[in-house]
Motif scaffolding. Structure first.
Motif, mmCIF file in Angstrom:
data_model
loop_
_atom_site.group_PDB
_atom_site.id
_atom_site.type_symbol
_atom_site.label_atom_id
_atom_site.label_comp_id
_atom_site.label_asym_id
_atom_site.label_seq_id
_atom_site.Cartn_x
_atom_site.Cartn_y
_atom_site.Cartn_z
ATOM 1 N N ASP A 135 0.389 57.800 12.813
ATOM 2 C CA ASP A 135 -0.099 56.741 11.933
ATOM 3 C C ASP A 135 1.073 55.876 11.482
ATOM 4 O OD1 ASP A 135 -2.603 57.664 12.200
ATOM 5 O OD2 ASP A 135 -2.770 58.545 10.204
ATOM 6 N N GLY A 136 0.802 54.616 11.304
ATOM 7 C CA GLY A 136 1.857 53.723 10.855
ATOM 8 C C GLY A 136 2.585 53.045 11.993
ATOM 9 N N VAL A 137 2.336 53.493 13.212
ATOM 10 C CA VAL A 137 2.906 52.827 14.385
ATOM 11 C C VAL A 137 1.795 52.051 15.076
ATOM 12 C CG1 VAL A 137 4.032 53.139 16.618
ATOM 13 C CG2 VAL A 137 4.630 54.623 14.687
ATOM 14 N N GLU A 138 2.071 50.786 15.379
ATOM 15 C CA GLU A 138 1.043 49.968 16.011
ATOM 16 C C GLU A 138 1.357 49.744 17.472
ATOM 17 O OE1 GLU A 138 0.499 46.051 14.548
ATOM 18 O OE2 GLU A 138 -1.495 45.862 15.420
ATOM 19 N N VAL A 139 0.357 49.931 18.295
ATOM 20 C CA VAL A 139 0.499 49.705 19.731
ATOM 21 C C VAL A 139 -0.471 48.622 20.154
ATOM 22 C CG1 VAL A 139 0.271 50.690 22.031
ATOM 23 C CG2 VAL A 139 1.151 52.101 20.171
ATOM 24 N N ARG A 140 0.023 47.656 20.886
ATOM 25 C CA ARG A 140 -0.854 46.669 21.520
ATOM 26 C C ARG A 140 -0.683 46.802 23.021
ATOM 27 N NH1 ARG A 140 -3.308 43.304 18.145
ATOM 28 N NH2 ARG A 140 -3.959 42.001 19.876
ATOM 29 N N ARG A 141 -1.802 46.738 23.727
ATOM 30 C CA ARG A 141 -1.752 46.919 25.171
ATOM 31 C C ARG A 141 -1.997 45.604 25.873
ATOM 32 N NH1 ARG A 141 -5.731 50.240 28.072
ATOM 33 N NH2 ARG A 141 -4.921 49.159 29.885
ATOM 34 N N VAL A 142 -1.235 45.368 26.921
ATOM 35 C CA VAL A 142 -1.483 44.230 27.798
ATOM 36 C C VAL A 142 -1.632 44.788 29.192
ATOM 37 C CG1 VAL A 142 -0.556 42.108 28.769
ATOM 38 C CG2 VAL A 142 -0.162 42.651 26.357
ATOM 39 N N ASP A 143 -2.799 44.589 29.776
ATOM 40 C CA ASP A 143 -3.051 45.202 31.072
ATOM 41 C C ASP A 143 -3.821 44.235 31.964
ATOM 42 O OD1 ASP A 143 -3.561 46.715 33.223
ATOM 43 O OD2 ASP A 143 -4.821 48.194 32.226
ATOM 44 N N MET A 144 -3.151 43.751 32.993
ATOM 45 C CA MET A 144 -3.809 42.759 33.847
ATOM 46 C C MET A 144 -4.920 43.367 34.671
ATOM 47 S SD MET A 144 -0.143 41.927 35.089
ATOM 48 C CE MET A 144 0.762 42.857 33.854
ATOM 49 N N GLY A 170 7.264 31.947 39.780
ATOM 50 C CA GLY A 170 8.475 32.216 39.012
ATOM 51 C C GLY A 170 8.656 33.719 38.896
ATOM 52 N N ASN A 171 9.416 34.132 37.909
ATOM 53 C CA ASN A 171 9.664 35.567 37.744
ATOM 54 C C ASN A 171 8.378 36.360 37.601
ATOM 55 O OD1 ASN A 171 12.577 35.588 37.720
ATOM 56 N ND2 ASN A 171 12.440 34.490 35.784
ATOM 57 N N LEU A 172 7.506 35.859 36.738
ATOM 58 C CA LEU A 172 6.278 36.596 36.464
ATOM 59 C C LEU A 172 5.360 36.608 37.680
ATOM 60 C CD1 LEU A 172 4.531 38.150 34.524
ATOM 61 C CD2 LEU A 172 3.629 35.976 33.658
ATOM 62 N N GLY A 173 5.184 35.439 38.293
ATOM 63 C CA GLY A 173 4.321 35.354 39.465
ATOM 64 C C GLY A 173 4.784 36.282 40.570
ATOM 65 N N ARG A 174 6.093 36.325 40.783
ATOM 66 C CA ARG A 174 6.607 37.214 41.820
ATOM 67 C C ARG A 174 6.386 38.673 41.444
ATOM 68 N NH1 ARG A 174 10.885 33.384 44.143
ATOM 69 N NH2 ARG A 174 11.492 33.050 41.981
ATOM 70 N N ALA A 175 6.573 38.978 40.174
ATOM 71 C CA ALA A 175 6.352 40.355 39.730
ATOM 72 C C ALA A 175 4.903 40.765 39.977
ATOM 73 C CB ALA A 175 6.703 40.512 38.249
ATOM 74 N N LEU A 176 3.979 39.856 39.672
ATOM 75 C CA LEU A 176 2.566 40.168 39.899
ATOM 76 C C LEU A 176 2.269 40.300 41.392
ATOM 77 C CD1 LEU A 176 0.615 38.024 37.293
ATOM 78 C CD2 LEU A 176 1.474 40.353 37.140
ATOM 79 N N ALA A 177 2.900 39.432 42.194
ATOM 80 C CA ALA A 177 2.668 39.493 43.637
ATOM 81 C C ALA A 177 3.113 40.850 44.192
ATOM 82 C CB ALA A 177 3.414 38.365 44.337
ATOM 83 N N ALA A 178 4.161 41.400 43.593
ATOM 84 C CA ALA A 178 4.686 42.671 44.072
ATOM 85 C C ALA A 178 3.962 43.859 43.455
ATOM 86 C CB ALA A 178 6.174 42.778 43.756
ATOM 87 N N TYR A 179 3.144 43.584 42.447
ATOM 88 C CA TYR A 179 2.478 44.655 41.706
ATOM 89 C C TYR A 179 1.461 45.352 42.590
ATOM 90 C CZ TYR A 179 -0.305 46.862 38.006
ATOM 91 O OH TYR A 179 -0.993 47.754 37.216
ATOM 92 N N ARG A 180 1.683 46.646 42.816
ATOM 93 C CA ARG A 180 0.792 47.386 43.708
ATOM 94 C C ARG A 180 -0.536 47.744 43.040
ATOM 95 N NH1 ARG A 180 2.074 45.318 47.186
ATOM 96 N NH2 ARG A 180 4.131 45.360 48.142
ATOM 97 N N GLY A 181 -0.558 47.655 41.744
ATOM 98 C CA GLY A 181 -1.776 48.005 41.026
ATOM 99 C C GLY A 181 -2.969 47.158 41.421
ATOM 100 N N PHE A 182 -2.706 45.937 41.835
ATOM 101 C CA PHE A 182 -3.786 45.069 42.285
ATOM 102 C C PHE A 182 -4.618 45.724 43.367
ATOM 103 C CE2 PHE A 182 -1.477 41.206 40.755
ATOM 104 C CZ PHE A 182 -2.526 40.729 40.002
ATOM 105 N N ALA A 183 -3.896 46.130 44.416
ATOM 106 C CA ALA A 183 -4.567 46.569 45.632
ATOM 107 C C ALA A 183 -5.314 47.880 45.431
ATOM 108 C CB ALA A 183 -3.547 46.713 46.750
#
Lengths: 221, 221
Positions: free
Chosen positions: A186-195, B95-108
């Motif tokens: 408790d007291g620690v906040e986590v935000r998730r970003v997941d494409m 850019g950096n982010l786009g390339r990172a996403l392109a390499a991201y294996r989680g997509f597939a």
DNA sequence: GCGACTTTGTGCCTGCGTTCACAAAGTCGT
DNA sequence: ACGACTTTGTGAACGCAGGCACAAAGTCGC
């Protein structure tokens, strides 16, 4: 009329404040000294009534018949969000995403400064990325600068133990890019970003529309 | 008892389905054939009542006294999210982010396939990244594969016109990493992912806690 | 076969967030 | 100075989401 209910800013409002700040930045570029709630809401993608109610939660700084002073409101929101100081950020996990974030200039623009980079790969530790020397978590814990916010960009299997270490170091805010749930005290906040999550939500609606289209064709043909 | 109210899955529920799917994957790795709502909710970070209500919206597949069949529920949610087919994805902005996403294996892993990479930089067009040849938007529009989902990782100033082009090509789902609002016609869905926003929300709570701590010290000292 | 137990599915209630309608308050023209 | 107009701030209504309590339904031991 300056500070009415400071202790009760609804979470939904907090989530929109960054958007208002960005919209105000756009308005400032155009040089207009003041802006109406209607116009600002348009820039931020919300209804004007919502904007006004949100702003009312942090003390009204508008002038009836005129609108809001762009610079003043901007400063007020920045203060509310705690952006008058620079928060020290550590990025843990320097894969593709971690490196992209380390290179991201948007951090430094306002409120945040990346002060440390962490990875456990011996091939990376000691090398410099974006002007910062990569360290291990141990090194950061024993001799690193204080950090307030931890960004986790490791694989999912390492994320929990990284989070535990960060919490032990006193970090109470974590931004987690790893696709997993973190358990923290408790007291620690986590935000998730997941494409992956975001894409799946898009896929749901996409499929829904496809089904609707198919049905339309069926009934039409 | 198979399909009760298929047309009315609440948006909040849809947002949690990807989390349930991930939790089910974890459960499957452990080899347990069935799982209770209590345990699954724990893995997904929600209350068991919430999980059960969410699942009830897409037709109950649980067995009372036992729980849910992991494989069956997993398949059911995947079907609901439209992950039984592979959605073709284009990434615009390398850019950096786009390339990172392109390499991201989680997509597939499931449900998505990056079928095109787009950038307007002449130095990049024609080169290969991650096995795909970089094209311009024009080239993609005239001779590219069909894409269902567009991922925008350009600077903010280009994002709107990229979105317009994607919509003109028939894309109805956009994942926007650029820190700006996109205006699109009805029927097109945009989801935004913005780390600056997330950090600012964290900063708000961080500051809030700092103020609380200061106050505690003050009254204590 | 039957009773005790486990776990799901769901109606009800409470609380939060959004929208509407309108009063309060200030500006601008004359 | 005054009246018409513009825009903010807010009380009230409405709708949605989350949690509780409980009935329904199935399993397991004997």
């Amino acid at each position: 009329m300056a500070e009415p209910a400071r202790r009760g800013v609804p979470e939904a409002t907090v989530g929109r404040l960054p958007g208002y700040l960005r919209a105000l930045g756009q308005a400032a570029e155009r040089g207009t000294p003041s802006i109406s709630s209607e116009e600002l809401a348009g820039l931020a993608g919300v209804r004007s009534t919502q904007l006004r109610k949100d702003l009312s939660h942090l003390g009204s700084y508008g002038v009836r018949g005129v609108g809001y002073d762009v610079a003043q409101l901007s400063a007020q929101i920045a203060r509310e969000l705690g952006l008058t100081q620079d928060w020290p950020v550590v990025i843990v996990g320097l894969g593709n995403l971690g490196r992209a974030l380390a290179a991201y200039r948007g951090f430094a623009t306002r409120g945040f400064r990346v002060v440390a980079l962490v990875d456990e790969d011996p091939a990376l530790v000691g090398t410099a990325i974006e002007g910062l020397t990569v360290r291990t978590l141990d090194q950061l814990a024993s001799a690193g600068p204080r950090v307030a916010i931890g960004v986790i960009t490791t694989p999912a299997r390492s994320a929990q133990q990284v989070a535990d270490r960060l919490v032990a170091m006193g970090v109470r805010s974590i931004l987690n890019f790893a696709p997993c749930l973190l358990s923290v005290p408790d007291g620690v906040e986590v935000r998730r970003v997941d494409m992956a999550t975001e894409l799946q939500i898009l896929a749901f609606h996409e499929q829904r529309r496809s089904l609707a289209d198919d049905h339309a064709e069926e009934t039409a043909g």
